[in-house]
Motif scaffolding. Structure first.
Motif, mmCIF file in Angstrom:
data_model
loop_
_atom_site.group_PDB
_atom_site.id
_atom_site.type_symbol
_atom_site.label_atom_id
_atom_site.label_comp_id
_atom_site.label_asym_id
_atom_site.label_seq_id
_atom_site.Cartn_x
_atom_site.Cartn_y
_atom_site.Cartn_z
ATOM 1 N N HIS A 119 0.874 -1.181 0.000
ATOM 2 C CA HIS A 119 0.000 0.000 0.000
ATOM 3 C C HIS A 119 0.909 1.229 0.000
ATOM 4 O O HIS A 119 0.954 1.994 0.964
ATOM 5 N N GLU B 132 -4.264 -0.152 -5.444
ATOM 6 C CA GLU B 132 -4.389 0.987 -6.355
ATOM 7 C C GLU B 132 -3.106 1.321 -7.122
ATOM 8 O O GLU B 132 -2.527 2.403 -6.939
ATOM 9 N N TRP C 94 -2.793 2.380 -9.991
ATOM 10 C CA TRP C 94 -2.962 3.661 -10.715
ATOM 11 C C TRP C 94 -2.395 4.812 -9.906
ATOM 12 O O TRP C 94 -1.709 5.699 -10.447
ATOM 13 N N CYS C 95 -2.668 4.827 -8.596
ATOM 14 C CA CYS C 95 -2.174 5.920 -7.743
ATOM 15 C C CYS C 95 -0.654 5.882 -7.659
ATOM 16 O O CYS C 95 0.007 6.922 -7.758
ATOM 17 N N ASN D 19 -11.957 -0.440 -4.836
ATOM 18 C CA ASN D 19 -11.982 0.742 -3.968
ATOM 19 C C ASN D 19 -12.814 1.805 -4.675
ATOM 20 O O ASN D 19 -12.469 2.236 -5.772
ATOM 21 N N PHE E 61 -16.003 7.804 -5.547
ATOM 22 C CA PHE E 61 -16.934 8.659 -6.303
ATOM 23 C C PHE E 61 -16.714 8.465 -7.797
ATOM 24 O O PHE E 61 -15.692 7.926 -8.226
HETATM 25 C C1 GBH Z 1 -7.570 5.433 -1.290
HETATM 26 O O1 GBH Z 1 -7.107 6.145 -2.367
HETATM 27 C C2 GBH Z 1 -6.375 4.853 -0.600
HETATM 28 O O2 GBH Z 1 -6.239 3.481 -0.885
HETATM 29 C C3 GBH Z 1 -6.364 5.099 0.879
HETATM 30 O O3 GBH Z 1 -5.098 4.846 1.380
HETATM 31 C C4 GBH Z 1 -6.837 6.506 1.166
HETATM 32 O O4 GBH Z 1 -6.705 6.845 2.514
HETATM 33 C C5 GBH Z 1 -8.269 6.597 0.744
HETATM 34 O O5 GBH Z 1 -8.416 6.252 -0.586
HETATM 35 C C6 GBH Z 1 -8.891 7.984 0.932
HETATM 36 O O6 GBH Z 1 -8.275 8.916 0.108
HETATM 37 O O7 GBH Z 1 -8.684 13.333 -8.491
HETATM 38 O O8 GBH Z 1 -7.112 12.644 -10.192
HETATM 39 O O9 GBH Z 1 -6.856 11.839 -7.942
HETATM 40 C C7 GBH Z 1 -8.102 6.767 -3.141
HETATM 41 C C8 GBH Z 1 -7.426 7.619 -4.159
HETATM 42 C C9 GBH Z 1 -8.696 9.447 -4.926
HETATM 43 C C10 GBH Z 1 -7.727 7.892 -6.468
HETATM 44 C C11 GBH Z 1 -9.522 9.993 -6.014
HETATM 45 C C12 GBH Z 1 -8.536 8.471 -7.547
HETATM 46 C C13 GBH Z 1 -9.645 10.439 -8.312
HETATM 47 C C14 GBH Z 1 -8.833 10.904 -9.435
HETATM 48 N N1 GBH Z 1 -8.349 8.077 -5.183
HETATM 49 N N2 GBH Z 1 -8.851 9.852 -7.253
HETATM 50 S S1 GBH Z 1 -7.802 12.262 -8.981
#
Ligand code: GBH
Length: 461
Positions: free
Chosen positions: A127, A172, A174-175, A301, A304
């Motif tokens: 992670h 994730e 992608w992140c 996961n 939105f």
């Molecule tokens: C998760 O990531 C994580 O796994 C977790 O560790 C974290 O605490 C949790 O969510 C809350 O954030 O606006 O371009 O980034 C979620 C990450 C956030 C990835 C929203 C996709 C949308 C595209 N996500 N994001 S962008």
């Protein structure tokens, strides 16, 4: 209890798994203890301006020292499972070479504590906390990191596989690839399009190599899988350019992972989009067969869904290099403290679409939850109506997908407790349990009590 938000208890299959989730860097603290070395997040947190408030994970929720009490807290919620991640720099401090026994022993104790409490452990191997030594050697854009990941996975698997049933490789990817190597808002904070594309492939390759090796070593029934972030991408209008923008976002966000994982091929339109920019996934012979090693569960996961546009009032926009711009169009929706729109119906649509496009792959919601501006009273109690409603709406959305035939096996709330929210530091709270960072006192919020009652009601039927 909260009758207004109770769900029909028959809405989920009988063996449905309810759980809560966390990740290592977000809760453990003890960053320099028992032989742990810095990860890319320890380094990134020291970059001025990288993390809100200059926060870092040195102490976080101090879970490393409070683990038995935290397991008791998890048990008090009545969940079936607990999803946690293992910190690579604790287990194998330099990202290669021998195991660090003291680091691995922590996860051994955690596993036993969970089993003693009747809670099934669900392991995530990665992670986001890459050992800094591996980033110094090139990080995920560098092919060798995939092989290092598989070696590390085996160190953990060899120790815990006799007691842990569910093994997921990455959280994730992608992140890790895009936020870490292209946008630069996550560790290691690089901004290099080609590096991010290479990182996507090497993360997937690492997943495949690790899964292959764990499966070959397995001596009992295990469930293997991966967790992907799955925001949905819809066109903002019916204009062709908006459809194209949504296709691009969905391609890079979702199909670039699910197609190689499930079909052993990258989507042709994504490959073409990348070729327009002179970039390609660094695929070698045999890689896609490794990546497509069968998995038994897909972790979803969901936070939105977004609407995309490829046009503005001047028609199709291009960036400085002439590449089409994909733009997020704000939706007229209530929002969370992250400014994320609340879109539960898109979770139902997503689950049904996964069921249709990638048939035969059981789904588990491995994260779903929301940050709200919680005001804790003297007692530490937070009456978080917003979060409770968010969870209820999204759990109802999962039930709707179950009723329409999707094979969904479980739901994990993100998160067990308030924790280090990456670039947002401690300013954003996702916990169903409140954490007072001065005293480390944990207090279940209204949402935690509602979640406990919902699970109990389901189980009673
Ligand atoms: C998760 O990531 C994580 O796994 C977790 O560790 C974290 O605490 C949790 O969510 C809350 O954030 O606006 O371009 O980034 C979620 C990450 C956030 C990835 C929203 C996709 C949308 C595209 N996500 N994001 S962008």
């Amino acid at each position: 209890s909260f009758p207004d938000l109770l769900l029909p208890p028959t809405a989920f299959p009988p063996s449905f798994q309810w759980g809560v989730a966390t990740s290592a860097y977000q809760i453990e603290g003890a960053a320099a203890e028992d032989g742990r070395t810095p990860s890319i997040w320890d380094t990134f947190c020291r970059v001025p301006g990288a993390v809100r408030g200059g926060d870092n994970g040195d102490v976080a929720c101090d879970h490393y020292h409070r683990m038995p009490q935290d397991v008791a807290l998890i048990k008090s919620l009545g969940v079936d499972s607990y999803r946690f991640s293992v910190a690579w720099p604790r287990v194998q401090p330099h990202g290669r070479g021998p195991v660090n026994p003291a680091g691995l022993a922590f996860y051994d104790r955690l596993t036993d504590e969970l089993l003693g409490a009747g809670i099934a452990p669900w392991v995530t191997l990665y992670h986001w906390d890459l050992p800094q030594a591996l980033e110094d050697a090139g990080g995920w854009p560098h092919r060798d990191t995939a092989y290092r990941f598989a070696d590390y996975a085996m160190l953990v698997f060899d120790r815990l596989a006799d007691r842990v049933g569910t093994w997921t490789t990455l959280n994730e990817p992608w992140c890790s690839a895009w936020l870490g190597y292209e946008v630069g808002v996550h560790a290691p904070g690089r901004r290099d399009f080609g590096a991010a594309v290479a990182a996507v492939h090497h993360l997937l390759l690492g997943h495949g190599l690790a899964t292959q090796r764990m499966k070959a070593a397995a001596t009992r029934e295990h469930t293997f899988g991966i967790t992907l972030n799955m925001g949905t991408a819809d066109p903002a209008t019916d204009a062709p350019a908006d459809h194209d923008a949504a296709r691009r976002a969905d391609g890079m966000g979702l199909r670039a992972y699910l197609d190689p994982l499930c079909k052993g091929t990258y989507p042709q339109d994504v490959v073409d989009d990348l070729a327009e920019r002179g970039v390609a996934f660094p695929v070698r012979d045999g890689d896609l067969d490794v990546i497509a090693t069968p998995i038994e569960v897909l972790g979803v996961n969901f936070y939105f869904g977004q609407d995309f546009s490829g046009t503005d009032e001047h028609g199709c926009r291009v960036d400085a290099d002439g590449h089409p711009v994909v733009r997020v169009v704000p939706q007229d929706r209530p929002r969370t403290a992250m400014d994320w729109p609340i879109t539960p119906e898109r979770l139902t649509q997503l689950l049904l679409r996964l069921h249709r496009d990638y048939p035969g792959l059981p789904l588990v919601i491995t994260e779903n939850g929301a940050a709200f501006d919680d005001a804790a009273g003297e007692s530490g109690f937070v009456a978080d109506e917003g979060r409770t409603a968010y969870l209820a709406e999204h759990i109802a959305a999962v039930a709707a997908a179950c009723e329409q035939g999707a094979d969904i096996r479980g739901y994990f709330a993100w998160s067990l407790m308030d924790n280090f929210e990456w670039a947002e530091g401690y300013a954003k709270r996702f916990g169903i349990v409140h954490v007072d960072y001065e005293t480390q006192r944990r207090t279940p919020k209204r949402s935690a009590l509602w979640f406990r009652d919902t699970i109990a009601r389901h189980r009673a039927t």
